[in-house]
Scaffold this motif. Structure first.
Motif, PDB file in Angstrom:
ATOM      1  N   PHE A 280       0.674  -1.107  -0.073  1.00 34.06           N
ATOM      2  CA  PHE A 280      -0.041   0.003   0.133  1.00 34.06           C
ATOM      3  C   PHE A 280       0.897   1.257  -0.050  1.00 34.06           C
ATOM      4  CE2 PHE A 280      -2.707  -3.210   2.143  1.00 34.06           C
ATOM      5  CZ  PHE A 280      -3.631  -3.025   1.493  1.00 34.06           C
ATOM      6  N   SER A 281       1.761   1.327   0.777  1.00 32.90           N
ATOM      7  CA  SER A 281       2.627   2.639   0.911  1.00 32.90           C
ATOM      8  C   SER A 281       3.467   2.896  -0.104  1.00 32.90           C
ATOM      9  CB  SER A 281       3.745   2.222   2.164  1.00 32.90           C
ATOM     10  OG  SER A 281       4.613   3.378   2.290  1.00 32.90           O
ATOM     11  N   ILE A 282       3.942   1.732  -1.018  1.00 36.90           N
ATOM     12  CA  ILE A 282       4.668   1.869  -2.426  1.00 36.90           C
ATOM     13  C   ILE A 282       3.693   2.578  -3.492  1.00 36.90           C
ATOM     14  CG2 ILE A 282       5.831   1.012  -4.262  1.00 36.90           C
ATOM     15  CD1 ILE A 282       7.157  -0.977  -2.089  1.00 36.90           C
ATOM     16  N   LEU A 283       2.425   1.984  -3.474  1.00 36.45           N
ATOM     17  CA  LEU A 283       1.506   2.547  -4.480  1.00 36.45           C
ATOM     18  C   LEU A 283       0.915   3.880  -4.048  1.00 36.45           C
ATOM     19  CD1 LEU A 283      -0.742  -0.754  -4.853  1.00 36.45           C
ATOM     20  CD2 LEU A 283       0.715   0.273  -6.424  1.00 36.45           C
ATOM     21  N   MET A 284       0.987   4.381  -2.586  1.00 35.67           N
ATOM     22  CA  MET A 284       0.895   5.634  -2.320  1.00 35.67           C
ATOM     23  C   MET A 284       1.606   6.523  -2.560  1.00 35.67           C
ATOM     24  SD  MET A 284      -2.414   5.617  -1.074  1.00 35.67           S
ATOM     25  CE  MET A 284      -2.329   7.595  -0.469  1.00 35.67           C
ATOM     26  N   ALA A 285       3.186   6.049  -2.703  1.00 36.05           N
ATOM     27  CA  ALA A 285       4.099   6.880  -3.041  1.00 36.05           C
ATOM     28  C   ALA A 285       4.132   7.304  -4.453  1.00 36.05           C
ATOM     29  CB  ALA A 285       5.595   6.361  -2.933  1.00 36.05           C
ATOM     30  N   THR A 390      13.089   9.102   1.257  1.00 36.43           N
ATOM     31  CA  THR A 390      12.125   7.960   0.779  1.00 36.43           C
ATOM     32  C   THR A 390      11.182   7.491   1.514  1.00 36.43           C
ATOM     33  OG1 THR A 390      12.884   5.397   0.275  1.00 36.43           O
ATOM     34  CG2 THR A 390      13.649   6.433   2.347  1.00 36.43           C
ATOM     35  N   ASN A 391      10.626   6.404   1.541  1.00 43.81           N
ATOM     36  CA  ASN A 391       9.139   6.145   2.138  1.00 43.81           C
ATOM     37  C   ASN A 391       9.187   4.775   2.992  1.00 43.81           C
ATOM     38  OD1 ASN A 391       8.162   4.493   0.470  1.00 43.81           O
ATOM     39  ND2 ASN A 391       6.178   5.133   0.775  1.00 43.81           N
ATOM     40  N   TYR A 392       8.186   4.812   3.807  1.00 39.52           N
ATOM     41  CA  TYR A 392       8.001   3.338   4.743  1.00 39.52           C
ATOM     42  C   TYR A 392       8.174   2.119   3.849  1.00 39.52           C
ATOM     43  CZ  TYR A 392       6.400   5.880   8.785  1.00 39.52           C
ATOM     44  OH  TYR A 392       6.540   6.867   9.819  1.00 39.52           O
ATOM     45  N   GLY A 393       7.277   1.910   2.764  1.00 39.29           N
ATOM     46  CA  GLY A 393       7.286   0.729   1.755  1.00 39.29           C
ATOM     47  C   GLY A 393       8.660   0.285   1.275  1.00 39.29           C
TER      48      GLY A 393
END
Length: 411
Positions: A280-285, A390-393
């Motif tokens: 989900f996190s990667i798709l939100m990024a 960067t982000n969580y995913g």
């Protein structure tokens, strides 16, 4: 998702800016037809941004934001002005409210410069039109100061409107102008359905642990389910502990599995390697427009040294649980994977720092509770200061050694 249920992050944010006692709060109350903001003749009554969700066609769902005066003074005044500057980061359309009986001030001109710098569509609303005898056909020209600063700014008559929050004069016209200020409505972006063929089966892995909200799904999960359905696909939702049973119950392997990033390690071991996997996190990024920056920024993980500082940033202000991802899990995973003595800083909500000096890496959440403009403003702030972002995913997939696999469905 109905217009009434549209989350704040998916609404157009319209910010009302200006000096103290220009009538911003009165104008916001008139536009929203509610006593949303406290109104007083005392300068500096509005001390914090106040917002209200409403519908403004043809824009659709919007958030109206009232801000403190940009000319506030003193130690507290400076903090209020800083709050107003922070609001600019999440504003999609700006309204400069000026006192029609006084003309533009230096603070008004600075705001116009900021609107231009941030490439915001904006409108100049001359409030208190009932207090001036100037004919409206001459009003705009006489109120603009004749100086080089103003002449360098594009303030055409089409960008101005005379209003009165007190009498209601031109309030309807102001809303109409705002609703049509964006020449073209932004194309509705897709979370995941553009990666799928109609009829595809998608499995969504949603762990139910101590951090899961009671009785409901978190926003990215809700949004993903809806986007899958809008694409004519089928969504199967399961916990990670039932993933293997879910896969066995399906006639054919799913076209895609989307997991909560925290379960990446478990899910990647259960899921056969030929089944596409992401989070989900990667798709939100990707949805918020900072995926490429996040992928590039994760390289800094391999170069962190003892004493480096990592900032972990979240867009929401949820109550911290005992095993919270931002303040507990990610710091633990970071220290274990890097084997470095790192300093961990955290921030949440709107409190993302302006000055990132001393930070070696920013790790941001997916940004589901923030508008695209605000997330990208944070990203650009980091990039302009040469700080990896960067982000969580991306981080969690990297730590689990499956970054390439997690990105493959998006290629």
């Amino acid at each position: 998702m109905t217009l009434q249920n549209t989350p704040s992050s998916e609404r157009v944010h319209i910010g009302f800016f200006g000096c103290r006692n220009a009538g911003k709060s009165s104008l916001v109350n008139a536009v929203t037809s509610q006593d949303l903001a406290v109104v007083s003749n005392v300068p500096g009554t509005t001390t914090d941004p106040v917002q209200k969700a409403m519908e403004l066609l043809p824009l659709g769902p919007v958030v109206i934001i009232d801000t403190p005066g940009f000319d506030d003074l003193g130690m507290l005044g400076e903090k209020r002005v800083q709050k107003t500057r922070q609001t600019l980061a999440r504003t999609d359309i700006a309204v400069l409210v000026a006192d029609g009986s006084r003309g533009l001030s230096a603070s008004d001109l600075e705001l116009i410069s900021l609107f231009q710098e941030k490439k915001l569509p904006w409108l100049l609303a001359w409030n208190k039109a009932d207090l001036t005898d100037t004919p409206e056909r001459d009003f705009f020209l006489t109120q603009l100061p004749d100086n080089s600063v103003c002449s360098a700014l594009p303030v055409s008559q089409e960008m101005q409107i005379a209003v009165s929050a007190h009498t209601g004069y031109h309030i309807f016209e102001l809303k109409e102008r705002l609703a049509h200020l964006q020449k073209e409505l932004p194309e509705k972006k897709q979370l995941v359905r553009d990666l799928l063929q109609p009829g595809s089966v998608v499995v969504l892995v949603t762990p139910i642990d101590e951090s899961a909200p009671k009785g409901r799904m978190i926003l990215p999960q809700q949004m993903m389910i809806r986007d899958v359905l809008d694409g004519g696909c089928m969504a199967f939702v399961t916990r990670e502990t039932e993933l293997e049973t879910t896969l066995q119950s399906l006639r054919c392997p799913p076209s895609l599995v989307i997991t909560d990033s925290q379960a990446f390690g478990f899910v990647s071991k259960v899921l056969p390697p030929d089944i596409p996997l992401t989070s989900f996190s990667i798709l939100m990024a990707r949805y918020k427009g900072f995926l490429n920056t996040a992928v590039s920024g994760i390289r800094a993980l391999d170069t962190l040294q003892d004493g480096d500082t990592v900032l972990i940033a979240e867009g929401c202000t949820n109550h911290r649980q005992c095993n919270d991802i931002g303040t507990v899990k990610i710091p633990r995973w970071l220290l274990a994977s890097t084997e470095k003595n790192l300093t961990i800083r955290t921030c949440s909500g709107t409190e993302f720092p302006e000055d990132l000096s001393g930070i070696s890496l920013v790790i941001h959440c997916g940004g589901c509770m923030l508008g695209e403009r605000e997330v990208q403003s944070r990203m650009e702030r980091a990039v302009s200061q040469h700080i990896p972002f960067t982000n969580y995913g991306i981080l969690i997939s990297k730590i689990n050694g499956i970054l390439d696999r997690a990105l493959q469905p998006l290629v």
